[in-house]
Design a protein around this motif. Structure first.
Motif, short mmCIF file in Angstrom:
data_model
loop_
_atom_site.label_atom_id
_atom_site.label_comp_id
_atom_site.label_asym_id
_atom_site.label_seq_id
_atom_site.Cartn_x
_atom_site.Cartn_y
_atom_site.Cartn_z
N UNK A 13 -17.38 11.91 -25.01
CA UNK A 13 -17.16 13.05 -24.73
C UNK A 13 -15.83 13.50 -25.68
N UNK A 14 -15.96 14.52 -26.36
CA UNK A 14 -14.88 14.96 -27.14
C UNK A 14 -14.22 16.25 -26.58
N UNK A 15 -12.93 16.17 -25.93
CA UNK A 15 -12.39 17.07 -25.39
C UNK A 15 -12.03 18.40 -26.37
N UNK A 16 -12.32 19.57 -26.01
CA UNK A 16 -12.21 20.59 -26.98
C UNK A 16 -10.97 21.60 -26.40
N UNK A 131 -24.62 24.42 -30.82
CA UNK A 131 -23.50 25.48 -30.05
C UNK A 131 -24.11 26.86 -30.20
N UNK A 132 -23.86 27.60 -29.14
CA UNK A 132 -23.33 27.18 -27.75
C UNK A 132 -24.62 26.76 -27.07
N UNK A 159 -21.40 22.53 -21.57
CA UNK A 159 -21.61 21.14 -21.03
C UNK A 159 -20.40 20.81 -19.96
N UNK A 160 -20.87 20.21 -18.87
CA UNK A 160 -19.86 19.78 -17.94
C UNK A 160 -20.25 18.51 -17.25
N UNK A 161 -19.54 18.14 -16.25
CA UNK A 161 -19.77 16.98 -15.59
C UNK A 161 -21.05 16.93 -14.71
N UNK A 176 -20.66 14.68 -26.84
CA UNK A 176 -20.68 16.10 -26.28
C UNK A 176 -19.20 16.67 -26.22
N UNK A 177 -19.06 17.84 -26.74
CA UNK A 177 -17.73 18.62 -26.75
C UNK A 177 -17.62 19.20 -25.21
#
Length: 207
Positions: A13-16, A131-132, A159-161, A176-177
């Motif tokens: 996971x890449x935090x945006x 994206x998106x 994308x979410x938990x 995933x971003x």
């Protein structure tokens, strides 16, 4: 030497991030690194993005830092000068892609259709950003693209938990971003402990 793709695969996971105040970059970076997320994609959606990257790079020299929402060659130069490891663009702009290729600098451009994947492949790219992600068809669309094209993807956007596991289960997905662990209001209010908790939760979830 570990490649960019190998690092992305390890991180999952890449935090945006969109940072409105460059002074927030260090405490935000600390909340990420100390809770197991040694990476960030800082978007050029705000005027202080380059300075925020600079601050983060100085404080955390080993952090994997990308520059997102790159739309112009000037922004590419600004991001590289600030110390990023890779460039991310929301769409597929051949001019920006070629500019990065000429500099031998990694770029992950955005795509959301077969035609754009083929254009990226034509320019020699093997990794693209989907994206998106959710508005473009989500899991089903990405599975369809992955079944046809020998490239790897970094889905971002929606994308979410709740759905990250489904995306990461696709073999062609490197990482995933996501923005869910970094609510803008929490950043603005300096809620670093709460952000740290959300980051730790995200890291544990994809471990």
């Amino acid at each position: 030497m570990t490649t960019l793709n190998e690092k992305l695969t390890q991180l999952k996971v890449i935090p945006v991030i969109a940072i409105d105040n460059a002074d927030d970059a260090i405490p935000l970076g600390k909340a990420l690194v100390e809770n197991g997320m040694n990476c960030a994609e800082v978007t050029f959606r705000t005027p202080c993005a380059a300075q925020a990257i600079r601050n983060m790079r100085e404080a955390f020299p080993d952090m994997l830092i990308g520059a997102g929402t790159i739309l112009t060659p000037a922004q590419v130069d600004e991001a590289i000068e600030a110390g990023v490891d890779f460039i991310v663009s929301p769409g597929f702009n051949p001019k920006i892609v070629q500019y990065c290729l000429d500099k031998d600098f990694p770029i992950i451009p955005g795509i959301n259709s077969p035609s754009l994947v083929e254009q990226a492949m034509e320019m020699g790219l093997k990794t693209v950003k989907f994206f998106p992600a959710e508005p473009s068809g989500g899991i089903q669309m990405l599975k369809a693209l992955a079944a046809v094209y020998p490239v790897t993807f970094m889905p971002t956007g929606g994308v979410s938990l709740k759905n990250v596991d489904e995306y990461l289960a696709i073999p062609a997905v490197l990482a995933c971003g996501g923005t869910w662990m970094l609510p803008p209001k929490m950043i603005a209010d300096g809620q670093w402990d709460e952000i740290g908790r959300l980051v730790k939760e995200a890291v544990a979830h994809v471990a």
